[in-house]
Motif scaffolding. Structure first.
Motif, PDB file in Angstrom:
ATOM      1  N   LEU A  71      34.143 164.039  72.864  1.00  0.00           N
ATOM      2  CA  LEU A  71      34.807 162.857  72.312  1.00  0.00           C
ATOM      3  C   LEU A  71      34.317 162.627  70.889  1.00  0.00           C
ATOM      4  O   LEU A  71      33.132 162.800  70.596  1.00  0.00           O
ATOM      5  N   ALA A  72      35.242 162.236  70.004  1.00  0.00           N
ATOM      6  CA  ALA A  72      34.874 161.913  68.621  1.00  0.00           C
ATOM      7  C   ALA A  72      35.857 160.885  68.080  1.00  0.00           C
ATOM      8  O   ALA A  72      36.977 160.741  68.587  1.00  0.00           O
ATOM      9  N   ALA A  73      35.425 160.173  67.052  1.00  0.00           N
ATOM     10  CA  ALA A  73      36.296 159.200  66.398  1.00  0.00           C
ATOM     11  C   ALA A  73      37.250 159.917  65.456  1.00  0.00           C
ATOM     12  O   ALA A  73      36.887 160.916  64.828  1.00  0.00           O
ATOM     13  N   VAL A  74      38.449 159.396  65.342  1.00  0.00           N
ATOM     14  CA  VAL A  74      39.445 160.005  64.457  1.00  0.00           C
ATOM     15  C   VAL A  74      38.996 159.938  63.011  1.00  0.00           C
ATOM     16  O   VAL A  74      39.233 160.862  62.219  1.00  0.00           O
ATOM     17  N   ASP A  75      38.321 158.847  62.626  1.00  0.00           N
ATOM     18  CA  ASP A  75      37.917 158.657  61.236  1.00  0.00           C
ATOM     19  C   ASP A  75      36.741 159.521  60.822  1.00  0.00           C
ATOM     20  O   ASP A  75      36.389 159.561  59.638  1.00  0.00           O
ATOM     21  N   GLY A  76      36.105 160.227  61.767  1.00  0.00           N
ATOM     22  CA  GLY A  76      34.982 161.092  61.426  1.00  0.00           C
ATOM     23  C   GLY A  76      33.718 160.700  62.160  1.00  0.00           C
ATOM     24  O   GLY A  76      33.634 159.646  62.809  1.00  0.00           O
ATOM     25  N   GLY A  77      32.721 161.529  62.054  1.00  0.00           N
ATOM     26  CA  GLY A  77      31.463 161.294  62.739  1.00  0.00           C
ATOM     27  C   GLY A  77      31.194 162.389  63.751  1.00  0.00           C
ATOM     28  O   GLY A  77      32.058 163.230  64.052  1.00  0.00           O
ATOM     29  N   PRO A  78      29.979 162.419  64.299  1.00  0.00           N
ATOM     30  CA  PRO A  78      29.618 163.475  65.250  1.00  0.00           C
ATOM     31  C   PRO A  78      30.365 163.304  66.567  1.00  0.00           C
ATOM     32  O   PRO A  78      30.725 162.198  66.977  1.00  0.00           O
ATOM     33  N   SER A  79      30.591 164.424  67.239  1.00  0.00           N
ATOM     34  CA  SER A  79      31.210 164.393  68.565  1.00  0.00           C
ATOM     35  C   SER A  79      30.141 164.242  69.632  1.00  0.00           C
ATOM     36  O   SER A  79      28.963 164.560  69.416  1.00  0.00           O
ATOM     37  N   ARG A  80      30.566 163.748  70.785  1.00  0.00           N
ATOM     38  CA  ARG A  80      29.651 163.562  71.909  1.00  0.00           C
ATOM     39  C   ARG A  80      30.165 164.336  73.110  1.00  0.00           C
ATOM     40  O   ARG A  80      31.355 164.331  73.408  1.00  0.00           O
ATOM     41  N   ARG A  81      29.256 164.995  73.786  1.00  0.00           N
ATOM     42  CA  ARG A  81      29.595 165.692  75.025  1.00  0.00           C
ATOM     43  C   ARG A  81      29.466 164.707  76.186  1.00  0.00           C
ATOM     44  O   ARG A  81      28.405 164.097  76.381  1.00  0.00           O
ATOM     45  N   LEU A  82      30.559 164.570  76.962  1.00  0.00           N
ATOM     46  CA  LEU A  82      30.586 163.561  78.016  1.00  0.00           C
ATOM     47  C   LEU A  82      30.336 164.126  79.409  1.00  0.00           C
ATOM     48  O   LEU A  82      30.001 163.365  80.324  1.00  0.00           O
ATOM     49  N   THR A  83      30.531 165.413  79.621  1.00  0.00           N
ATOM     50  CA  THR A  83      30.373 165.988  80.964  1.00  0.00           C
ATOM     51  C   THR A  83      29.417 167.157  80.915  1.00  0.00           C
ATOM     52  O   THR A  83      29.186 167.776  79.863  1.00  0.00           O
ATOM     53  N   HIS A  84      28.870 167.476  82.072  1.00  0.00           N
ATOM     54  CA  HIS A  84      27.968 168.616  82.247  1.00  0.00           C
ATOM     55  C   HIS A  84      28.312 169.280  83.584  1.00  0.00           C
ATOM     56  O   HIS A  84      27.468 169.432  84.463  1.00  0.00           O
ATOM     57  N   TRP A  85      29.569 169.686  83.724  1.00  0.00           N
ATOM     58  CA  TRP A  85      30.050 170.224  84.994  1.00  0.00           C
ATOM     59  C   TRP A  85      29.810 171.721  85.127  1.00  0.00           C
ATOM     60  O   TRP A  85      29.699 172.241  86.222  1.00  0.00           O
ATOM     61  N   GLY A  86      29.791 172.441  84.029  1.00  0.00           N
ATOM     62  CA  GLY A  86      29.503 173.868  84.091  1.00  0.00           C
ATOM     63  C   GLY A  86      30.568 174.693  84.779  1.00  0.00           C
ATOM     64  O   GLY A  86      30.246 175.681  85.446  1.00  0.00           O
ATOM     65  N   SER A  87      31.832 174.315  84.645  1.00  0.00           N
ATOM     66  CA  SER A  87      32.918 175.041  85.293  1.00  0.00           C
ATOM     67  C   SER A  87      33.908 175.554  84.257  1.00  0.00           C
ATOM     68  O   SER A  87      34.278 174.841  83.319  1.00  0.00           O
ATOM     69  N   GLY A  88      34.351 176.789  84.432  1.00  0.00           N
ATOM     70  CA  GLY A  88      35.316 177.365  83.516  1.00  0.00           C
ATOM     71  C   GLY A  88      36.716 176.822  83.665  1.00  0.00           C
ATOM     72  O   GLY A  88      37.594 177.132  82.846  1.00  0.00           O
ATOM     73  N   GLU A  89      36.977 176.005  84.690  1.00  0.00           N
ATOM     74  CA  GLU A  89      38.308 175.444  84.918  1.00  0.00           C
ATOM     75  C   GLU A  89      38.441 174.013  84.406  1.00  0.00           C
ATOM     76  O   GLU A  89      39.471 173.377  84.615  1.00  0.00           O
ATOM     77  N   THR A  90      37.424 173.499  83.744  1.00  0.00           N
ATOM     78  CA  THR A  90      37.483 172.132  83.227  1.00  0.00           C
ATOM     79  C   THR A  90      38.493 172.033  82.085  1.00  0.00           C
ATOM     80  O   THR A  90      38.584 172.929  81.247  1.00  0.00           O
ATOM     81  N   GLY A  91      39.243 170.921  82.060  1.00  0.00           N
ATOM     82  CA  GLY A  91      40.202 170.718  80.985  1.00  0.00           C
ATOM     83  C   GLY A  91      40.637 169.264  80.886  1.00  0.00           C
ATOM     84  O   GLY A  91      40.882 168.605  81.900  1.00  0.00           O
ATOM     85  N   VAL A  92      40.724 168.749  79.644  1.00  0.00           N
ATOM     86  CA  VAL A  92      41.210 167.390  79.421  1.00  0.00           C
ATOM     87  C   VAL A  92      42.717 167.360  79.640  1.00  0.00           C
ATOM     88  O   VAL A  92      43.443 168.279  79.239  1.00  0.00           O
ATOM     89  N   ARG A  93      43.202 166.272  80.281  1.00  0.00           N
ATOM     90  CA  ARG A  93      44.623 166.143  80.545  1.00  0.00           C
ATOM     91  C   ARG A  93      45.238 164.867  79.961  1.00  0.00           C
ATOM     92  O   ARG A  93      46.448 164.711  79.991  1.00  0.00           O
ATOM     93  N   GLY A  94      44.454 163.946  79.491  1.00  0.00           N
ATOM     94  CA  GLY A  94      45.005 162.732  78.904  1.00  0.00           C
ATOM     95  C   GLY A  94      44.060 161.559  79.054  1.00  0.00           C
ATOM     96  O   GLY A  94      42.848 161.732  79.195  1.00  0.00           O
ATOM     97  N   TRP A  95      44.639 160.359  79.030  1.00  0.00           N
ATOM     98  CA  TRP A  95      43.867 159.119  79.122  1.00  0.00           C
ATOM     99  C   TRP A  95      44.436 158.243  80.228  1.00  0.00           C
ATOM    100  O   TRP A  95      45.642 158.213  80.458  1.00  0.00           O
TER     101      TRP A  95
END
Length: 586
Positions: A71-95
């Motif tokens: 996750l990151a802000a549109v205006d800039g700044g560092p990104s943050r990792r939100l999950t630690h699942w360790g799976s190759g099938e992980t994928g964002v689908r929306g909000w």
């Protein structure tokens, strides 16, 4: 755009558009203009999604190895990792829209906590990296929320997170299927069961459902009413697969052949290309990729003095000097494969020559060139011999005097090719005619183990019989007479003449010393293959037998053979019978 780029995974929201290019997430105005990087990790990323308020972007990143939600802000700044699942099938689908005073949550699929990686479920991930929760939709590969609690999902099969363009026109049981919960009660019904295709990327656009389907053999954007009626197609079938569609509830964006397209509404006449986006800042460009020659190292053929070798790697041929010398390219033409190099030194030549197999004219042929050509011949193509007359070459041997070459082909033939005098060979000229003679043929497999005697008068090879038997055969080169050196009783292979030309050394599986098994009551023959030595003439004594004056110390001359010199180098085969061979006493 100022330079061609391959843009993927678009998602519009308001005046902004996010997408993936050059292994990073970008954002740009929908109307066109300069884009800016949201991430700067230069790692594979996918499925960026703008938050409902347009302030944040969530995406799938492999920055730390396995795909995770970032996750990151549109205006800039560092990104943050939100999950630690360790799976190759992980994928964002929306909000998932916010309820009450809470914040919206990110929707992501993952098999985390499931019995199989094929069983991906939807989890709602908080923006503060808190504990995620599983949504009660079962195994799905994508999800879209509609009005009044309605939910549209695609069942989890082979389509989990994969583009339909990667497995085109699949019609099996694990193709993507649409299911709908119209009122949020948790009861799902199949929709568009009559479409024989792979359905993916479900969306709610206004009061209609939209999706990508290839039931017309090309992936395209379709929409219908929630009950499956009034099916419409919104993208053409002649412009490539429509892929990775996403919506903000009114507009739909997708990718096709690296270009972004936008449909303003489902009632619009057609989509328009988003070709006004300019990627700013540092750009990734094409550059040569160094390839390790060691990983694709083929045949290495050293010369007779150990000063250099002909080296084949990745279908190219080079002359490599061993110490303090240059590396010369013998054959590095694009689209031409060189293989099986053999080095020899003709009697009348000043240096080494190389013979190899090439497909420069389509069919296999022999190529001949000096290892160190003259300055005026540098870079000239080699001289081709017998093009179209050999078939597919499996093994190659050249006589020490350079007069002939032996070729084993894919159809069991053994061929003898007369080579031209190297003093008359001019590199860079057209293919030359070379006399090709068939010495022998086998109906049981491929001939291998080709080798010439030191005086170039005899040729030996391993001839196949009924599997797994093989025998050694000899041919006198002058009159092409073939004799059997060993009977077809064992598996004899890898023959080679000794330096004096009086013996044949070879490997043979003919040792039958049974050994009791340590674990079961049984016998086995684990050491059946051993080196053997075959005397080629009846008057030649066995080197392992007794000698009249005793066995000499190392370096002293041996007893002369009856009727000849022990140090002679002319090979002569006794054709009166089969040799059984003496087992080597190393």
């Amino acid at each position: 755009m100022t330079a061609p780029s391959y843009l993927r995974y678009p998602h519009p929201n308001g005046d902004l558009l996010t997408f993936v290019a050059e292994d990073d997430v970008w954002a740009a105005p929908v109307a066109g203009g300069r884009a800016w990087r949201v991430s700067a990790d230069s790692v594979p990323v996918s499925t960026p999604r703008l938050s409902p308020d347009g302030a944040h972007i969530a995406w799938t990143s492999t920055r730390d190895g396995a795909p995770e939600v970032h996750l990151a802000a549109v205006d800039g700044g560092p990104s943050r990792r939100l999950t630690h699942w360790g799976s190759g099938e992980t994928g964002v689908r929306g909000w998932l829209p916010a309820t009450g005073d809470g914040e919206p949550e990110i929707l992501a699929i993952t098999p985390r906590g499931q019995a199989s990686t094929r069983r991906t479920v939807v989890r709602a991930v908080p923006m503060d990296a808190g504990a995620s929760r599983v949504l009660p939709y079962g195994p799905v590969s994508s999800v879209a929320h509609g009005p009044d609690g309605a939910v549209l999902v695609v069942s989890a099969g082979q389509s989990r997170g994969r583009d339909g363009a990667r497995w085109k026109r699949y019609r099996g049981g694990t193709a993507g299927k649409l299911w709908i919960d119209r009122d949020g009660s948790g009861t799902f019904e199949r929709v568009h069961a009559d479409l024989n295709g792979n359905l993916e990327w479900p969306m709610w656009v206004g009061g209609r459902i939209a999706f990508i389907s290839d039931h017309e053999n090309i992936g395209a954007l379709y929409s219908s009413l929630p009950d499956g009626t009034d099916l419409r197609r919104h993208s053409p079938l002649d412009g490539g697969y429509a892929r990775q569609a996403a919506t903000d509830g009114e507009r739909v964006a997708w990718m096709r052949r690296g270009e972004l397209w936008l449909l303003e509404s489902l009632d619009a006449d057609g989509p328009r290309p988003l070709d006004g986006i300019r990627l700013a800042g540092r750009r990734a460009d094409r550059r040569p990729r160094p390839v390790s020659a060691l990983r694709r190292l083929g045949t290495v053929a050293p010369d007779h003095e150990g000063r250099g070798s002909a080296v084949e790697t990745r279908g190219t041929l080079h002359w490599l000097t061993h110490r303090e010398g240059p590396v010369r390219a013998l054959d590095v033409r694009p689209g031409v494969r060189a293989r099986l190099p053999r080095v020899f030194r003709p009697a009348d030549a000043d240096g080494e020559w190389v013979l190899w197999v090439t497909d420069a004219e389509g069919d296999d042929a022999l190529a001949l060139a000096p290892a160190a050509p003259a300055a005026e011949d540098e870079g000239a193509p080699p001289r081709l011999l017998a093009p179209g007359e050999l078939g597919r070459v499996l093994d190659l041997a050249v006589a020490p005097d350079g007069s002939r070459a032996a070729v084993a082909t894919h159809d069991g033939r053994l061929l003898l090719v007369d080579l031209p005098d190297v003093t008359d060979v001019t590199v860079g000229t057209d293919a030359a005619d070379a006399a090709v003679h068939e010495l022998d043929r086998s109906a049981h497999g491929d001939v291998d183990g080709l080798g010439f005697s030191p005086d170039s008068a005899w040729l030996v090879w391993s001839h196949p019989g009924s599997n797994p038997l093989r025998q050694l055969k000899l041919a006198r080169v002058a009159d092409r007479e073939v004799v059997e050196a060993t009977p077809l009783r064992f598996r004899d292979f890898s023959p080679v003449f000794t330096r004096d030309g009086k013996h044949l050394a070879f490997l043979s599986e003919r040792t039958f010393d049974p050994i009791y098994d340590a674990h079961v009551f049984d016998l086995s023959f684990p050491a059946a293959c051993r080196p053997h030595l075959l005397t080629l003439a009846a008057q030649t004594p066995s080197p392992f037998g007794p000698q009249r004056h005793g066995r000499p110390v190392p370096g002293a001359p041996a007893d002369p053979a009856p009727g000849g010199d022990a140090n002679g180098t002319d090979a002569e085969a006794d054709r009166s019978g089969h040799g059984e061979g003496d087992e080597g006493k190393g």
